[in-house]
Design an enzyme around this catalytic site. Structure first.
Site, short mmCIF file in Angstrom:
data_model
loop_
_atom_site.label_atom_id
_atom_site.label_comp_id
_atom_site.label_asym_id
_atom_site.label_seq_id
_atom_site.Cartn_x
_atom_site.Cartn_y
_atom_site.Cartn_z
N SER A 104 4.74 -16.68 5.08
CA SER A 104 3.63 -17.62 5.01
C SER A 104 2.48 -16.99 4.25
CB SER A 104 3.17 -18.00 6.44
OG SER A 104 4.25 -18.57 7.17
N HIS A 109 -7.75 -20.19 -5.76
CA HIS A 109 -8.11 -19.88 -7.13
C HIS A 109 -9.25 -20.80 -7.56
CE1 HIS A 109 -4.33 -17.62 -7.46
NE2 HIS A 109 -3.74 -18.67 -6.93
N CYS A 132 5.30 -21.22 8.15
CA CYS A 132 6.61 -21.42 8.77
C CYS A 132 6.40 -21.47 10.28
CB CYS A 132 7.56 -20.27 8.43
SG CYS A 132 8.02 -20.17 6.71
#
Length: 254
Positions: A104, A109, A132
């Site tokens: 995970s 960004h 997950c």
């Protein structure tokens, strides 16, 4: 959300949220455009973005394994956090073991840029949360929206794989949902126009949101609205709205 789903073994569903926000601004001169990009770059540097993502990680109940961050020259920043969920899993002989799910991550960004002709500057943030197991990133949406000046928001949520309930039936989504909007505070939603494009067959959900009340002063960088002649104000407002509608609909309308 109803009773907790009882599963056989551990939850191995993969859940991914892609969250994009756009902040639009009018920067009149080339100097103002550079100053705007520098301002945004400083406001959302890697240190602040790391703090935001660490809070997201805490909200979903995950554990931080590793943090990687970088500021870029001339502009922009990225942060990646590897996370894990500790789940108590009964094994076949009745004992309990700890499963460490380390597939995970949370990433962000930034992309500051400006239009070469009409003085419109746009700042974009991309955030991806992949988990997950039982943890889901949907509970972080209100916080993420409030962490940025969010004029336009696009969100994609996808659940992959399957797990099993105690009767052995496959479970392809452990949350009953019809829209990403179900997980956003109604007080936030009332400030936006929104539409969905959902494919329920594959547990794929998409929502776009556009701010519905635009006060010109909020979009001027280092300029007072009364310094601008009325006719030019209308032109600037029109250009800002066109830019936002293009992004909202994902096509060059104008």
């Amino acid at each position: 959300m109803g009773d907790k789903l009882r599963l056989y073994g551990f939850n191995n569903l993969t859940k991914s949220l892609s969250f994009n926000i756009y902040d639009v601004c009018y920067a009149r001169t080339e100097r103002e455009q550079r100053d705007y990009v520098a301002y945004i770059d400083e406001q959302y540097n890697s240190n602040r973005l790391t703090d935001i993502l660490l809070h997201v990680t805490d909200m979903i109940g995950a554990h931080v394994l590793n943090v990687s961050s970088q500021d870029y020259d001339p502009q922009g920043a990225s942060v990646t956090i590897m996370i894990a969920e500790e789940a108590m899993v009964p094994n076949l002989d009745g004992e309990t073991v700890v499963a460490h799910l380390d597939k995970s991550h949370v990433t962000v960004h930034t992309y500051p840029e400006y239009h070469p002709e009409n003085a419109i500057a746009t700042f974009r943030v991309d955030i991806d949360v992949a988990t997950c197991g039982e943890i889901t990133p949907l509970s972080t949406l209100d916080y993420l929206i409030g962490s940025f000046d969010s004029d336009i928001i696009t969100m994609d949520y996808r659940v992959r794989g399957f797990t099993r309930d105690v009767d052995g039936r496959k479970v392809f989504n452990d949350i009953a949902m019809t829209s990403i909007q179900d997980f956003i505070d109604p007080k936030i939603l009332q400030n936006y126009d929104a539409y969905d494009v959902n494919v329920y067959k594959i547990n794929s959900f998409h929502t776009n949101m556009l701010i519905n009340d635009m006060q010109l002063q909020d979009y001027l960088f280092n300029t007072d609205v009364y310094e601008i002649p009325p006719k030019q104000r209308l032109e600037i407002s029109d250009n800002l709205r066109k830019e936002m509608l293009d992004i909202y609909h994902g096509t060059n309308i104008y």
